[in-house]
Design an enzyme around this catalytic site. Structure first.
Site, PDB file in Angstrom:
ATOM      1  N   LEU A 134       0.940  -1.185   0.068  1.00 26.09           N
ATOM      2  CA  LEU A 134      -0.103  -0.007  -0.135  1.00 26.09           C
ATOM      3  C   LEU A 134       0.897   1.016  -0.071  1.00 26.09           C
ATOM      4  O   LEU A 134       1.499   1.589   0.899  1.00 26.09           O
ATOM      5  CB  LEU A 134      -0.883   0.098   1.374  1.00 26.09           C
ATOM      6  CG  LEU A 134      -2.130  -0.823   1.159  1.00 26.09           C
ATOM      7  CD1 LEU A 134      -1.876  -2.231   1.181  1.00 26.09           C
ATOM      8  CD2 LEU A 134      -3.134  -0.632   2.355  1.00 26.09           C
ATOM      9  N   MET A 135       0.987   2.065  -0.746  1.00 26.58           N
ATOM     10  CA  MET A 135       2.142   2.973  -1.369  1.00 26.58           C
ATOM     11  C   MET A 135       1.284   4.253  -1.357  1.00 26.58           C
ATOM     12  O   MET A 135       0.375   4.444  -2.150  1.00 26.58           O
ATOM     13  CB  MET A 135       2.679   2.644  -2.878  1.00 26.58           C
ATOM     14  CG  MET A 135       3.634   3.875  -2.977  1.00 26.58           C
ATOM     15  SD  MET A 135       5.086   3.967  -2.126  1.00 26.58           S
ATOM     16  CE  MET A 135       5.910   2.658  -2.779  1.00 26.58           C
ATOM     17  N   GLY A 189       3.224   0.626   5.825  1.00 26.40           N
ATOM     18  CA  GLY A 189       4.394   1.176   6.302  1.00 26.40           C
ATOM     19  C   GLY A 189       4.043   1.689   7.754  1.00 26.40           C
ATOM     20  O   GLY A 189       4.743   2.706   8.380  1.00 26.40           O
ATOM     21  N   GLN A 224      -2.500   3.853  14.347  1.00 29.59           N
ATOM     22  CA  GLN A 224      -1.487   2.738  14.621  1.00 29.59           C
ATOM     23  C   GLN A 224      -1.185   2.341  16.026  1.00 29.59           C
ATOM     24  O   GLN A 224      -0.023   1.984  16.142  1.00 29.59           O
ATOM     25  CB  GLN A 224      -0.264   3.362  13.825  1.00 29.59           C
ATOM     26  CG  GLN A 224      -0.652   3.561  12.415  1.00 29.59           C
ATOM     27  CD  GLN A 224       0.479   3.971  11.726  1.00 29.59           C
ATOM     28  OE1 GLN A 224       1.787   3.878  12.210  1.00 29.59           O
ATOM     29  NE2 GLN A 224       0.331   4.575  10.595  1.00 29.59           N
ATOM     30  N   CYS A 271      13.223  19.680 -16.151  1.00 28.46           N
ATOM     31  CA  CYS A 271      13.980  18.606 -15.517  1.00 28.46           C
ATOM     32  C   CYS A 271      14.329  17.695 -16.550  1.00 28.46           C
ATOM     33  O   CYS A 271      13.913  17.755 -17.710  1.00 28.46           O
ATOM     34  CB  CYS A 271      13.320  18.044 -14.637  1.00 28.46           C
ATOM     35  SG  CYS A 271      11.800  17.100 -14.954  1.00 28.46           S
TER      36      CYS A 271
END
Length: 486
Positions: A191-192, A295, A304, A459
């Site tokens: 899960l990003m 994370g 959490q 860039c």
């Protein structure tokens, strides 16, 4: 005596120690996997590269032209504990040849120091390893200003290997990434969010040999999706490009709207996490993946705490990996800095879909069941149905397609100021006014520029420019920004 010209360099890869203590079948499987991973990546640089595997090492021999690129890959490949660099000289038949070559290559290492020469030899020769050591050591002692030879407590050790008529001089030693080769430990769906925690957690599972796919829950905003795809591409390029990895984007804005409609304020944060896990479970089932990755770190935020993590886990039968569970935030940030994701995390746009005003840090199982019954799960099912999947290596083209900021290539059509947002110190030269603001300073410094001007972000590939132009437009309402693509 004419010395052979050095045209090739050898790398010797020593395996992660936990590989070496496995049973013979598991050990053989891991060595074969590491060999195949390296072969897939290194042959993209040079098709003629030589890669050989042995029971305790892998040897890579390349032309000196490719040393820098190959070194970088070897040091970032899971499974490699130690990477030795060696200069390889072929057709060496006499000790006299050896002593001259070794001295020329390593003499700077022994100046003003005690030293010792260590030789490993295999093959059929008319001399022994000890004779080679004595001859090379004596020659170096006579031709350099040293403090002498010390067999036990030398300040410099010259390592030489002789295989038949091939001489290898170990010149450098590097610590590798360690861990297991990717492809030996199954798959996980990460899960990003693109922040510090999810990127570091993904790195740690990749390092442990787990094929790590990414799922992103879009709470609104093209810029955020571009940013998360960008960091996923970075992680894959650096640590996992030996395998095809999937990136899934799930539209979650309607889910957030339904949470606001159905859920009590103090349970919104937990509910959002549970729904993300539930959606991930459905997609992981379709992909044949047994585990999810987050994370999360104990007590870092209200959702959490141990109780709330238990409430979140209750929604799935999947194994949830949390490698950061007991890590401090400073340690997580240090790892992000080491692996190069800190700059991405620091500049990641934040879209706070659900923030409880009075979050419950010790939720009730019974109360959560009541909250869950009020949610319309058809909304979640539709979000999963509308999820979009692509291979990570396709992200670069995909970002270019979804970028909504206008691109400019001709500087003569209007008066522009070009802003080079690359992290490097160098600045592009153009016919227009050009200034340097690294991308991680844009958020704080762009607002101080004269806003009656038109600005072009530059860039190398246009991805960072699209991301930060989108962010400044969405979050700060700046409309005087475009992307420069010469």
């Amino acid at each position: 005596m004419e010395k052979p010209e050095v045209k090739t360099q050898k790398f010797i890869i020593k395996f992660f120690p936990e590989i070496m203590i496995k049973g013979s079948k598991a050990k053989r499987q891991m060595i074969n996997q590491l060999y195949n991973n390296l072969k897939k990546m290194l042959t993209k640089i040079d098709e003629d590269i030589s890669i050989k595997k042995f029971h305790d090492k892998i040897e890579v021999v390349c032309l000196v032209d490719f040393v820098t690129e190959i070194r970088q890959i070897l040091l970032q490949t899971p499974g490699a504990q130690l990477v030795l660099e060696a200069l390889q000289f072929d057709n060496i038949t006499t000790i006299d040849q050896m002593k001259v070559i070794v001295n020329d290559v390593t003499k700077d290492q022994v100046i003003g120091k005690t030293f010792v020469v260590r030789v490993k030899r295999s093959g059929t020769h008319s001399f022994k390893s000890t004779e080679i050591e004595k001859t090379i050591g004596g020659y170096m002692l006579a031709h350099n200003d040293t403090k002498g030879v010390s067999l036990r407590e030398a300040e410099a050790t010259i390592n030489v290997e002789l295989f038949d008529n091939q001489l290898n001089i170990i010149t450098l030693k590097h610590k590798g990434l360690g861990g297991f080769p990717i492809g030996t430990q199954g798959d996980v769906l990460s899960l990003m969010s693109g922040g510090f925690d999810s990127t570091v957690a993904s790195y740690l599972t990749m390092k442990r040999g787990i094929k790590t796919h990414f799922i992103f829950f879009n709470l609104g905003g093209v810029a955020h999706e571009i940013g998360v795809k960008q960091v996923a591409l970075y992680l894959w390029n650096k640590f996992g490009s030996s395998h095809n990895i999937t990136f899934i984007s799930v539209p979650f804005d309607d889910v957030v709207t339904e949470i606001f409609r159905s859920t009590s304020d103090s349970y919104m944060g937990i509910t959002l996490k549970r729904l993300m896990i539930k959606a991930s479970e459905k997609i992981a089932d379709d992909m044949g993946i047994d585990a999810l990755l987050t994370g999360e770190s104990v007590a870092q935020v209200s959702s959490q705490t141990l109780r709330n993590l238990a409430l979140i886990d209750q929604v799935t039968n999947k194994l949830i990996l949390r490698p950061l569970a007991t890590m401090n935030k400073t340690d997580i940030m240090d790892i992000a800095n080491d692996i190069g994701t800190r700059r991405f995390a620091e500049t990641m746009p934040e879209y706070c879909g659900v923030i409880s005003k009075n979050p419950n840090t010790h939720g009730s199982f019974k109360r959560l069941e009541e909250e869950a019954r009020k949610f319309d799960y058809i909304v979640l099912d539709k979000a999963v149905e509308n999820a979009v999947s692509l291979r990570v290596h396709e992200i670069e083209d995909d970002i270019s397609d979804i970028g909504q900021i206008e691109t400019v290539s001709d500087l003569s059509s209007a008066e522009y100021t070009v802003i080079d947002i690359r992290q490097s110190d160098d600045c592009i030269e153009t016919s227009a006014e050009t200034i340097k603001i690294p991308f991680y300073k844009l958020k704080s410094e762009f607002k101080n520029l004269p806003q009656n001007k038109e600005y072009l972000f530059y860039c190398d590939k246009g991805i960072l420019s699209q991301l930060h132009a989108q962010y400044l437009r969405d979050a700060e309402n700046f409309t005087n920004i475009r992307v420069y693509r010469p």
